[in-house]
Design an enzyme around this catalytic site. Structure first.
Site, mmCIF file in Angstrom:
data_model
loop_
_atom_site.group_PDB
_atom_site.id
_atom_site.type_symbol
_atom_site.label_atom_id
_atom_site.label_comp_id
_atom_site.label_asym_id
_atom_site.label_seq_id
_atom_site.Cartn_x
_atom_site.Cartn_y
_atom_site.Cartn_z
ATOM 1 N N GLU A 9 0.815 -1.218 0.000
ATOM 2 C CA GLU A 9 0.000 0.000 0.000
ATOM 3 C C GLU A 9 0.846 1.265 0.000
ATOM 4 O O GLU A 9 0.388 2.320 -0.419
ATOM 5 C CB GLU A 9 -0.941 0.003 1.208
ATOM 6 C CG GLU A 9 -2.028 1.044 1.135
ATOM 7 C CD GLU A 9 -3.151 0.794 2.119
ATOM 8 O OE1 GLU A 9 -3.556 1.755 2.793
ATOM 9 O OE2 GLU A 9 -3.625 -0.361 2.225
ATOM 10 N N ASP A 106 -2.899 -3.122 2.918
ATOM 11 C CA ASP A 106 -3.331 -3.336 4.302
ATOM 12 C C ASP A 106 -4.459 -4.365 4.368
ATOM 13 O O ASP A 106 -5.367 -4.368 3.528
ATOM 14 C CB ASP A 106 -3.805 -2.024 4.922
ATOM 15 C CG ASP A 106 -2.630 -1.167 5.393
ATOM 16 O OD1 ASP A 106 -1.476 -1.624 5.272
ATOM 17 O OD2 ASP A 106 -2.868 -0.051 5.883
ATOM 18 N N TYR A 344 -1.679 -4.779 13.678
ATOM 19 C CA TYR A 344 -2.465 -3.921 12.776
ATOM 20 C C TYR A 344 -3.436 -3.036 13.562
ATOM 21 O O TYR A 344 -4.208 -3.521 14.387
ATOM 22 C CB TYR A 344 -3.222 -4.801 11.785
ATOM 23 C CG TYR A 344 -3.903 -4.038 10.690
ATOM 24 C CD1 TYR A 344 -3.160 -3.417 9.693
ATOM 25 C CD2 TYR A 344 -5.283 -3.943 10.640
ATOM 26 C CE1 TYR A 344 -3.784 -2.717 8.669
ATOM 27 C CE2 TYR A 344 -5.912 -3.243 9.624
ATOM 28 C CZ TYR A 344 -5.166 -2.626 8.646
ATOM 29 O OH TYR A 344 -5.779 -1.930 7.645
#
Length: 546
Positions: A9, A106, A344
């Site tokens: 990303e 992601d 995350y």
């Protein structure tokens, strides 16, 4: 055999993938390449939805006659500012020597949408596409994600939900912004004395604005009401506690019109009258004022360590502790994630998965490199509480959609020292919440006491910390020292212990001295305005964080 293409990303994440793969890459314009693999990146969104004028130039002019605008087929376009990187990525996706694409954006709905738009606009066909789904950027997790990568088709439902959300946002924003601007724009402009005004409408933005406006109306319409409470200070000096008078059954003022609720008077004179009544002894005015314990209830209350952080919870916590915005908190945690320090950040789960729980010793072992964690890790080894974590309330596969809670990985300690102080403090908050789940509950002694002076009742209720449990890690709320924002001091512990011992000796029927009777003026208060943290929680409860 063709090459594998890994698409991340952003550039920093692509670098981590290249390192984890241990490939000898050469830096090219917008990508890294080795003999067997290519690693490239987006820079956030490369493709976006087209405005109405791209469907028909006449739609550039706002008109009620052209509303609602609902296209049969939606158009997309490359964002001009990042068109160069799109061309690079598009070319790589379609290279004849690339046979497998690893989607490494992601691991969430937004990351899925970013890649799907690029693939759609690039017209990719005939490639083997694999989805890499990871919870942290440690080398071990990246390699696991690549090894276990599933066919991209398995994430088609996630992609569909991303497309639908974007279309909903687009249609609501385009149509209602135009409609309300056409209807009310001139009136607003005249009121503000501006050339023109646009009324912006958004799926989340407008709902949140409504919440803020409703709260502001409640505040402005609020009428302050003063009231007067009578409080007693009970016990020997150095070991006193407070009692609050209430006009319960048997009281001279029971159900009196002079009351503001049962625990206060509308006028100060009436509170003074109560004190005179209680202070006047019918037998001997020289005797000190006393009260008698008519009931006492003691019970222990256990408080378990809280669940782990999800994004909304850590944003609220950082808002309270550090007075920073949700966006700033997310930026910091995203940086911690990219430095391999935490998992995350964009998660709504506050628990771990069973698979992660069984490997949690790796996170704990890694934290031995973090000096503030060492004494707590030694306790955890003694407790043995890291074994069987999967059987606790902190592990629940059913409560996890995309990702588990935010926890420290136990890695990246070298990078931590180079981060700003605020980032280090946010990391410390995450570590302490994580370590606390391995500690026993805190135990409080809850005490409720009713005392009487004549026939008037005073109510006392408090709790004393008997066993600190997990609060040893996170700190006792309200206490501070220089090392941590919410930890307890030795002096506070000693005070609690002494007070706890005195309270334990109290029994029904005992007579205690009353040091004073005082009037405390109070005022009803309006609801508080939202701060960033409370607004996030309110949005989460209202279902707006989607």
């Amino acid at each position: 055999m063709g090459k594998s293409l890994y698409i991340a990303e952003k550039p920093s994440v692509a670098q981590e993938f290249a390192k984890a793969l241990h490939i000898n890459t050469q830096r090219k314009d917008g990508y890294l390449e080795s003999a067997e693999a290519i690693v490239t990146w987006c820079v956030g969104h490369l493709v976006t939805m087209s405005y109405p004028e791209e469907y028909d130039p006449a739609l550039k002019r706002w008109s009620l006659e052209t509303l609602p605008f609902i296209p049969q087929e939606f158009k997309y376009e490359v964002i001009p500012a990042v068109s160069k990187q799109f061309r690079i990525v598009s070319g790589l996706l379609n290279r004849t020597d690339v046979d497998t694409i690893y989607v490494c954006t992601d691991s969430g709905r937004e990351g899925e949408y970013i890649y799907r738009l690029v693939e759609q606009q690039a017209g990719v066909k005939g490639k083997n596409r694999r989805r890499v789904w990871i919870d942290s950027q440690t080398e071990e997790e990246i390699l696991r994600g690549i090894k276990e990568a599933k066919d991209l088709k398995e994430y088609d439902n996630l992609a569909a939900s991303a497309y639908l959300r974007a279309k909903e946002d687009y249609l609501m924003g385009i149509n209602f912004s135009r409609l309300l601007t056409l209807k009310y724009g001139n009136s607003i402009s005249n009121y503000l004395n501006t050339k023109y005004s646009v009324v912006s409408v958004g799926r989340v933005m407008t709902c949140v604005l409504g919440m803020v406006v409703r709260r502001e109306r409640e505040i402005r319409e609020f009428v302050e009401t003063p009231f007067y409470r009578v409080l007693s200070t009970i016990g020997e000096k150095g070991a006193t506690f407070e009692g609050e008078w209430r006009a319960v059954k048997g009281s001279k003022w029971f159900e009196s019109f002079d009351l503001y609720k049962e625990n206060g008077f509308k006028e100060k004179e009436k509170a003074e009258e109560l004190i005179r009544f209680l202070s006047n002894s019918e037998s001997d005015a020289s005797q000190p004022l006393t009260c008698q314990i008519v009931s006492i209830e003691k019970k222990k209350e256990k408080k378990n360590p809280p669940l782990l952080f999800n994004l909304a919870e850590i944003q609220n916590e950082c808002s309270k502790r550090f007075k920073i915005s949700p966006d700033e908190t997310l930026r910091i945690i995203q940086e911690l994630y990219e430095k391999k320090l935490v998992t995350y950040p964009r998660t709504d789960a506050r628990v771990l998965s069973t698979a992660v729980a069984k490997e949690i010793h790796k996170n704990l072992n890694g934290l031995m490199q973090y000096e503030p964690a060492k004494p707590y890790l030694q306790d955890i080894v003694k407790f043995g509480s890291h074994k069987g974590l999967e059987k606790t309330r902190y592990v629940n596969d059913k409560q996890i959609t995309d990702h588990y809670a935010i926890i420290p990985t136990g890695q990246g300690m070298g990078a931590l020292k180079g981060l700003p102080n605020l980032s280090q403090r946010v990391y410390d908050v995450i570590v302490r919440r994580f370590l606390s789940i391995f500690y026993p509950p805190a135990v409080y002694q809850k005490v409720s006491i009713v005392t009487k002076i004549k026939e008037e009742s005073f109510f006392s209720s408090f709790k004393v910390l008997a066993e600190e449990g997990y609060l040893k890690v996170t700190g006792v709320p309200g206490r501070k020292n220089d090392n941590n924002d919410n930890t307890d001091s030795t002096e506070d512990k000693d005070t609690d212990a002494a007070f706890f011992a005195r309270i334990q000796s109290l029994k029904k029927g005992m007579t205690l001295p009353v040091q004073s009777l005082d009037i405390k003026e109070g005022k009803t208060s309006p609801p508080k305005r939202y701060n960033s943290g409370s607004l996030i929680l309110a949005m989460e409860n209202a279902g707006q964080l989607i």
